[in-house]
Design an enzyme around this catalytic site. Structure first.
Site, PDB file in Angstrom:
ATOM      1  N   TYR A 125       8.878   0.408  -2.483  1.00 53.30           N
ATOM      2  CA  TYR A 125       7.622  -0.335  -2.374  1.00 53.30           C
ATOM      3  C   TYR A 125       7.505  -1.368  -3.494  1.00 53.30           C
ATOM      4  O   TYR A 125       7.142  -2.520  -3.255  1.00 53.30           O
ATOM      5  CB  TYR A 125       6.449   0.635  -2.422  1.00 53.30           C
ATOM      6  CG  TYR A 125       5.102  -0.033  -2.278  1.00 53.30           C
ATOM      7  CD1 TYR A 125       4.712  -0.575  -1.062  1.00 53.30           C
ATOM      8  CD2 TYR A 125       4.226  -0.130  -3.353  1.00 53.30           C
ATOM      9  CE1 TYR A 125       3.478  -1.194  -0.915  1.00 53.30           C
ATOM     10  CE2 TYR A 125       2.991  -0.740  -3.226  1.00 53.30           C
ATOM     11  CZ  TYR A 125       2.629  -1.277  -2.007  1.00 53.30           C
ATOM     12  OH  TYR A 125       1.409  -1.906  -1.869  1.00 53.30           O
TER      13      TYR A 125
ATOM     14  N   THR B 190      -4.468   0.974  -6.973  1.00 50.89           N
ATOM     15  CA  THR B 190      -4.546   1.925  -5.873  1.00 50.89           C
ATOM     16  C   THR B 190      -5.911   1.788  -5.204  1.00 50.89           C
ATOM     17  O   THR B 190      -6.944   1.966  -5.842  1.00 50.89           O
ATOM     18  CB  THR B 190      -4.354   3.365  -6.367  1.00 50.89           C
ATOM     19  OG1 THR B 190      -3.108   3.444  -7.066  1.00 50.89           O
ATOM     20  CG2 THR B 190      -4.321   4.330  -5.199  1.00 50.89           C
TER      21      THR B 190
ATOM     22  N   LYS C 140       7.148  -5.516  -3.250  1.00 50.68           N
ATOM     23  CA  LYS C 140       6.027  -6.275  -3.800  1.00 50.68           C
ATOM     24  C   LYS C 140       6.477  -7.198  -4.932  1.00 50.68           C
ATOM     25  O   LYS C 140       5.863  -8.251  -5.165  1.00 50.68           O
ATOM     26  CB  LYS C 140       4.926  -5.323  -4.266  1.00 50.68           C
ATOM     27  CG  LYS C 140       4.235  -4.595  -3.115  1.00 50.68           C
ATOM     28  CD  LYS C 140       3.645  -5.576  -2.097  1.00 50.68           C
ATOM     29  CE  LYS C 140       2.868  -4.875  -1.003  1.00 50.68           C
ATOM     30  NZ  LYS C 140       2.207  -5.829  -0.063  1.00 50.68           N
TER      31      LYS C 140
END
Length: 245
Positions: A142, A174, A146
């Site tokens: 991930y 988050t 990104k």
């Protein structure tokens, strides 16, 4: 400033994307919700679109432009998550996440650019993540995706600035979304994992989707006309604060 601005939001059917659609509608924009499952909207244009398929994105942007007469803003928000160390995700997982999270932005942008070039208020906002610049455990794939979005955004901003198209990104921490709830549900102790996620953000809580949407509103607004090539963190202070507790 956003009255009648035409905004296309990928991944607009849930989470941050849905909050963005609602926020832009609240400011008078005309909004297209692009998603595999866009849902039903009374005020917005739902368009089924797959960021993994260029033909689908081309058709979706054409549908938006035909309905509203053009496109002024593209919110490249669609994305998927991955959990694991560099050893734990399969080659197929790496290919899928990079295809959705990175190539999805490429495909959406390619499809929208012919219309954005006709706008006098053109802007693109990509959804990156704090994971692009902070090492987080078990987020190798991930984070890599990104990080690529971060670099891609800067390159796009450099390529398009002379054409009057601004390109920026939001970098959420988050966020309290159904996506995070699904991740938590796969852990041995979801309540403890949520507490841990909340504790790692200096504010002591998860970011809301509406807070990320507010950042998107600013970056997309013509009022931010001198702002391009930047990252706007919406992360509860994770990127800049080092608190001793």
């Amino acid at each position: 400033m956003l009255d009648n601005l035409v905004v296309a939001v990928t991944g607009g059917g849930s989470g941050i994307g849905m909050a963005a659609c609602q926020a832009f509608l609240g400011k008078g924009a005309r909004v297209a919700v692009l998603d595999l499952q866009p849902g039903e909207w009374a005020e917005a244009l739902p368009v089924r679109a797959d960021v993994a398929d260029q033909a689908s994105m081309d058709a979706a942007m054409l549908a938006v432009a035909e309905r509203y007469g053009g496109i002024d803003v593209l919110i490249n928000n669609a994305g998927i998550s991955a959990v694991g160390t560099v050893e734990e995700n399969s080659d197929a997982e790496w290919a899928r996440v990079l295809d959705i999270n990175v190539m999805g932005i490429v495909r959406g942008t390619k499809a929208a650019l012919p219309y954005l070039r006709r706008s006098t208020r053109a802007a693109i906002v990509n959804t990156s993540s704090i994971a692009a610049t902070a090492g987080l455990p078990k987020r190798a794939l991930y984070s890599a995706s990104k990080g690529a979005v971060h670099a891609l955004t800067l390159a796009m901003a450099a390529d398009l600035v002379a054409e009057g198209i601004r390109v920026n990104m939001v970098a959420p921490g988050t966020v309290d979304t159904p996506w995070v709830e699904r991740l938590l549900s796969r852990t041995e102790d979801p309540a403890e994992e949520r507490r841990r996620l909340e504790a790692r953000q200096p504010t002591g809580r998860l970011v809301t989707a509406q807070e990320v949407a507010a950042a998107m509103l600013y970056l997309a607004s013509p009022a931010a006309g001198a702002t391009t090539g930047i990252t706007l963190p919406v992360d509860g202070g994770m990127s800049g604060l080092r608190l001793v507790r």
